[in-house]
Scaffold this active site. Structure first.
Site, PDB file in Angstrom:
ATOM      1  N   ARG A   1      -8.760  -1.356  -7.376  1.00 42.50           N
ATOM      2  CA  ARG A   1      -9.278  -0.021  -7.070  1.00 42.50           C
ATOM      3  C   ARG A   1      -8.170   1.022  -6.974  1.00 42.50           C
ATOM      4  O   ARG A   1      -8.398   2.192  -7.255  1.00 42.50           O
ATOM      5  CB  ARG A   1     -10.008  -0.031  -5.730  1.00 42.50           C
TER       6      ARG A   1
ATOM      7  N   ILE B   1     -14.174   0.628   9.961  1.00 37.42           N
ATOM      8  CA  ILE B   1     -13.719   1.255   8.705  1.00 37.42           C
ATOM      9  C   ILE B   1     -14.580   0.817   7.516  1.00 37.42           C
ATOM     10  O   ILE B   1     -15.031   1.641   6.736  1.00 37.42           O
ATOM     11  CB  ILE B   1     -12.230   0.930   8.430  1.00 37.42           C
TER      12      ILE B   1
ATOM     13  N   ARG C   1      -2.457 -10.944  -4.413  1.00 38.70           N
ATOM     14  CA  ARG C   1      -2.523  -9.500  -4.648  1.00 38.70           C
ATOM     15  C   ARG C   1      -1.604  -8.745  -3.695  1.00 38.70           C
ATOM     16  O   ARG C   1      -1.144  -7.654  -4.022  1.00 38.70           O
ATOM     17  CB  ARG C   1      -3.959  -9.001  -4.461  1.00 38.70           C
TER      18      ARG C   1
ATOM     19  N   ILE D   1     -15.445   6.982  -3.884  1.00 36.39           N
ATOM     20  CA  ILE D   1     -14.282   7.889  -3.912  1.00 36.39           C
ATOM     21  C   ILE D   1     -14.756   9.348  -3.926  1.00 36.39           C
ATOM     22  O   ILE D   1     -14.066  10.230  -4.407  1.00 36.39           O
ATOM     23  CB  ILE D   1     -13.312   7.606  -5.087  1.00 36.39           C
ATOM     24  N   ASP D   2     -15.965   9.568  -3.392  1.00 33.22           N
ATOM     25  CA  ASP D   2     -16.541  10.919  -3.405  1.00 33.22           C
ATOM     26  C   ASP D   2     -15.636  11.951  -2.731  1.00 33.22           C
ATOM     27  O   ASP D   2     -15.544  13.103  -3.169  1.00 33.22           O
ATOM     28  CB  ASP D   2     -17.933  10.901  -2.733  1.00 33.22           C
ATOM     29  N   LEU D   3     -14.918  11.536  -1.672  1.00 33.57           N
ATOM     30  CA  LEU D   3     -14.088  12.504  -0.953  1.00 33.57           C
ATOM     31  C   LEU D   3     -12.865  12.919  -1.781  1.00 33.57           C
ATOM     32  O   LEU D   3     -12.427  14.067  -1.720  1.00 33.57           O
ATOM     33  CB  LEU D   3     -13.644  11.929   0.406  1.00 33.57           C
TER      34      LEU D   3
ATOM     35  N   ASN E   1       0.805  -1.228   0.000  1.00 35.08           N
ATOM     36  CA  ASN E   1       0.000   0.000   0.000  1.00 35.08           C
ATOM     37  C   ASN E   1       0.835   1.273   0.000  1.00 35.08           C
ATOM     38  O   ASN E   1       0.296   2.380  -0.025  1.00 35.08           O
ATOM     39  CB  ASN E   1      -0.982  -0.011   1.175  1.00 35.08           C
TER      40      ASN E   1
HETATM   41  N1  EPU Z   1     -14.508   6.508   2.025  1.00 34.49           N
HETATM   42  C1  EPU Z   1     -15.575   7.261   1.563  1.00 34.49           C
HETATM   43  N2  EPU Z   1     -15.345   8.122   0.522  1.00 34.49           N
HETATM   44  C2  EPU Z   1     -14.126   8.269  -0.051  1.00 34.49           C
HETATM   45  C3  EPU Z   1     -13.042   7.521   0.423  1.00 34.49           C
HETATM   46  C4  EPU Z   1     -13.266   6.642   1.476  1.00 34.49           C
HETATM   47  O1  EPU Z   1     -16.687   7.146   2.055  1.00 34.49           O
HETATM   48  O2  EPU Z   1     -13.999   9.074  -0.992  1.00 34.49           O
HETATM   49  C5  EPU Z   1     -14.723   5.576   3.130  1.00 34.49           C
HETATM   50  C6  EPU Z   1     -14.467   4.121   2.717  1.00 34.49           C
HETATM   51  O3  EPU Z   1     -15.597   3.551   2.087  1.00 34.49           O
HETATM   52  C7  EPU Z   1     -14.133   3.487   4.033  1.00 34.49           C
HETATM   53  C8  EPU Z   1     -13.360   4.583   4.774  1.00 34.49           C
HETATM   54  O4  EPU Z   1     -13.749   5.814   4.126  1.00 34.49           O
HETATM   55  O5  EPU Z   1     -15.296   3.189   4.731  1.00 34.49           O
HETATM   56  C9  EPU Z   1     -11.849   4.488   4.734  1.00 34.49           C
HETATM   57  O6  EPU Z   1     -11.430   4.193   3.418  1.00 34.49           O
HETATM   58  P1  EPU Z   1     -10.016   4.629   2.845  1.00 34.49           P
HETATM   59  O7  EPU Z   1     -10.248   5.587   1.747  1.00 34.49           O
HETATM   60  O8  EPU Z   1      -9.099   5.016   3.929  1.00 34.49           O
HETATM   61  O9  EPU Z   1      -9.521   3.245   2.201  1.00 34.49           O
HETATM   62  P2  EPU Z   1      -8.684   3.092   0.879  1.00 34.49           P
HETATM   63  O10 EPU Z   1      -7.782   4.250   0.746  1.00 34.49           O
HETATM   64  O11 EPU Z   1      -9.584   2.768  -0.248  1.00 34.49           O
HETATM   65  C10 EPU Z   1      -6.627   1.879   1.934  1.00 34.49           C
HETATM   66  C11 EPU Z   1      -5.918   0.584   1.730  1.00 34.49           C
HETATM   67  C12 EPU Z   1      -6.795  -0.545   2.240  1.00 34.49           C
HETATM   68  C13 EPU Z   1      -7.075  -0.308   3.725  1.00 34.49           C
HETATM   69  C14 EPU Z   1      -7.729   1.071   3.914  1.00 34.49           C
HETATM   70  C15 EPU Z   1      -7.957   1.434   5.353  1.00 34.49           C
HETATM   71  C16 EPU Z   1      -4.570   1.024  -0.222  1.00 34.49           C
HETATM   72  C17 EPU Z   1      -4.306   0.770  -1.660  1.00 34.49           C
HETATM   73  N3  EPU Z   1      -5.637   0.417   0.312  1.00 34.49           N
HETATM   74  O12 EPU Z   1      -7.833   1.800   1.191  1.00 34.49           O
HETATM   75  O13 EPU Z   1      -6.045  -1.737   2.096  1.00 34.49           O
HETATM   76  O14 EPU Z   1      -7.928  -1.302   4.220  1.00 34.49           O
HETATM   77  O15 EPU Z   1      -6.898   2.078   3.315  1.00 34.49           O
HETATM   78  O16 EPU Z   1      -6.770   1.409   6.060  1.00 34.49           O
HETATM   79  O17 EPU Z   1      -3.824   1.731   0.439  1.00 34.49           O
HETATM   80  C18 EPU Z   1      -5.719  -4.069   1.852  1.00 34.49           C
HETATM   81  O18 EPU Z   1      -4.497  -3.839   1.711  1.00 34.49           O
HETATM   82  O19 EPU Z   1      -6.178  -5.230   2.009  1.00 34.49           O
HETATM   83  C19 EPU Z   1      -6.657  -2.951   1.827  1.00 34.49           C
HETATM   84  C20 EPU Z   1      -7.968  -3.108   1.607  1.00 34.49           C
END
Ligand code: EPU
Length: 427
Positions: free
Chosen positions: A89, A327, A397, A120-122, A19
């Site tokens: 993603r 989360i 992965r 990814i709205d944020l 990550n």
């Molecule tokens: N969220 C929103 N809107 C957004 C972005 C996030 O509602 O625009 C919500 C998500 O749906 C979730 C929460 O915010 O409920 C946190 O999501 P986050 O964006 O932090 O997750 P991510 O960036 O998509 C990364 C890791 C994940 C890890 C999460 C949380 C990467 C590539 N992926 O995902 O890793 O679980 O942060 O720490 O960095 C894994 O490696 O198995 C994995 C899923």
């Protein structure tokens, strides 16, 4: 196929963090000069990320297996197609750099996945705050910077988002003026990305804290950077030692990146000794494991990416434990498979209640996502008889050569089939 019941003994080498390598590879799009990344783990998601860069027109050389030399001098398209985004993603991490350097980007909007809806709205709202126009066209996110350049702004995330913070950081480094990100994610991967960007000439302060300040620069240059060790792989092998009653020396890790995990595992009775700054010695204490509750939260608290593995461990602890996932809304898919192995798990909303200690017996099970597959491997390592894990491509992965690593410390584990056809369809 895993035949459980063998205590793991020996030394394990930790790979680079998936990550962190994913956003760092995306960051190479920000410059026309060559960026060299070392310690990139050889896992499927990184192969996909490399393909994305190549599809955009970048040249990626690998003089050694884990070293990527990327030149994004001749970018020919600003588009990440659905075929790629649906398999991973993290392809959305191309949005920030493309928008920053070329003033335009088109990336397919990712759908939901096995662990939640994951919008990814944020990310998109923050790009708009930086002056971009963002629209959805036939399932694609189309973003444009008026006059070709973003403008620095204050971005306040209403929810902590890891890739959202990374995307905005990469968008802001070339924006005109100053950007401040409030309520930023504090994961070590954010700091690692900021380190790389600063080596490329960016001016980022505060990465690793809640507030990140970025002063936009005119252009970025080449750099050389080594990816940090994977803290989730480290945590997974700590649990592997504990759940099998074995003893593992875990090398090339960075213990301070998983302080909350180490603290919790010590609380339940795992003996973890820090031999030096990058080596841990892990044993299960003679008294056995005691159940303790856990809640997943953004870094520096207990990570959601260790929740499934912790659940497997709790099936072997004395007493009841509650595991609360805050989360992702659907990250208990592994629980029903653990129940097939004999675990006693019930649910109350976003909390799972594990009643231990239970005797696990091998059975055919199915993996639903990366960390779920890790938890099934761990449970199988301590289950009696044989466990067959299907859809094991999920583990490829993010865990580098897990079969080889586990075999080298005494696990009876064998890959029966790669099932590549399914992997392409369902990842
Ligand atoms: N969220 C929103 N809107 C957004 C972005 C996030 O509602 O625009 C919500 C998500 O749906 C979730 C929460 O915010 O409920 C946190 O999501 P986050 O964006 O932090 O997750 P991510 O960036 O998509 C990364 C890791 C994940 C890890 C999460 C949380 C990467 C590539 N992926 O995902 O890793 O679980 O942060 O720490 O960095 C894994 O490696 O198995 C994995 C899923």
């Amino acid at each position: 196929m895993i035949r459980g019941g063998r205590p793991l003994k020996g030394k394990i080498e930790i790979s680079g963090a998936k990550n962190s390598a994913l956003p760092c590879l995306a960051a190479t799009l920000l410059t026309s000069e060559t960026v060299t990344l070392h310690n990139v783990p050889y896992v499927k998601d990184l192969i996909t990320q490399r393909r994305l860069l190549e599809d955009l027109g970048a040249t990626v050389l690998t003089p050694e297996l884990r070293t990527h030399k990327v030149s994004a001098k001749n970018i020919e398209t600003f588009e990440a197609p659905y075929e790629l985004v649906k398999t991973m993603r993290a392809s959305v991490l191309a949005l920030g750099p493309l928008l920053a350097r070329f003033g335009q980007a088109k990336v397919s909007l990712p759908g939901g996945c096995a662990i939640g809806t994951r919008p990814i709205d944020l990310h998109l709202k923050a790009f708009e705050q930086l002056g971009a126009s963002v629209s959805l066209e036939s399932g694609d996110v189309v973003a444009r910077a008026p006059n070709g350049r973003l403008k620095g702004a204050d971005v306040s995330f209403e929810k902590v988002t890891v890739t959202g913070t990374e995307n905005v950081m990469m968008a802001a480094v070339l924006a005109k003026g100053k950007t401040t990100i409030y309520n930023a994610a504090r994961e070590p991967e954010i700091e690692d990305l900021a380190d790389l960007l600063n080596k490329m000439g960016a001016r980022i302060k505060g990465a690793g804290t809640e507030t990140i300040e970025i002063k936009g620069v005119e252009s970025l240059g080449g750099a050389e950077h080594t990816i940090i060790p994977d803290r989730i792989e480290t945590g997974t092998f700590i649990v592997a030692a504990a759940i099998t009653g074995g003893e593992l020396e875990i090398k090339s890790c960075q213990p301070e990146h998983l302080a909350a995990v180490i603290e919790k595992l010590r609380e339940v009775g795992v003996e973890i000794e820090e031999l030096n700054q990058s080596t841990l010695l892990v044993k299960c204490c003679e008294k056995g494991l005691q159940a303790k509750n856990v809640t997943t939260e953004p870094h520096p608290k207990f990570p959601t990416d260790m929740q499934a593995q912790y659940m497997s461990l709790m099936t072997q602890a004395e007493g009841d434990s509650t595991i609360t996932e805050t989360i992702f809304e659907n990250r208990f898919m592994h629980a029903s498979e653990l129940i097939r192995l004999g675990a006693n798990i019930s649910f109350s909303g976003t909390t799972a209640i594990v009643r231990g200690k239970t005797r696990l017996m091998g059975a055919p099970v199915q993996a639903s996502d990366l960390r779920a597959s890790a938890s099934l491997v761990l449970a199988a390592l301590c289950a009696e008889d044989e466990t067959l894990i299907d859809r094991v491509y999920h583990i490829d992965r993010g865990y580098e050569m897990i079969v080889k690593k586990l075999r080298s410390v005494g696990a009876e584990i064998e890959r029966i089939t790669d099932n590549l056809a399914m992997s392409a369809e369902e990842n």
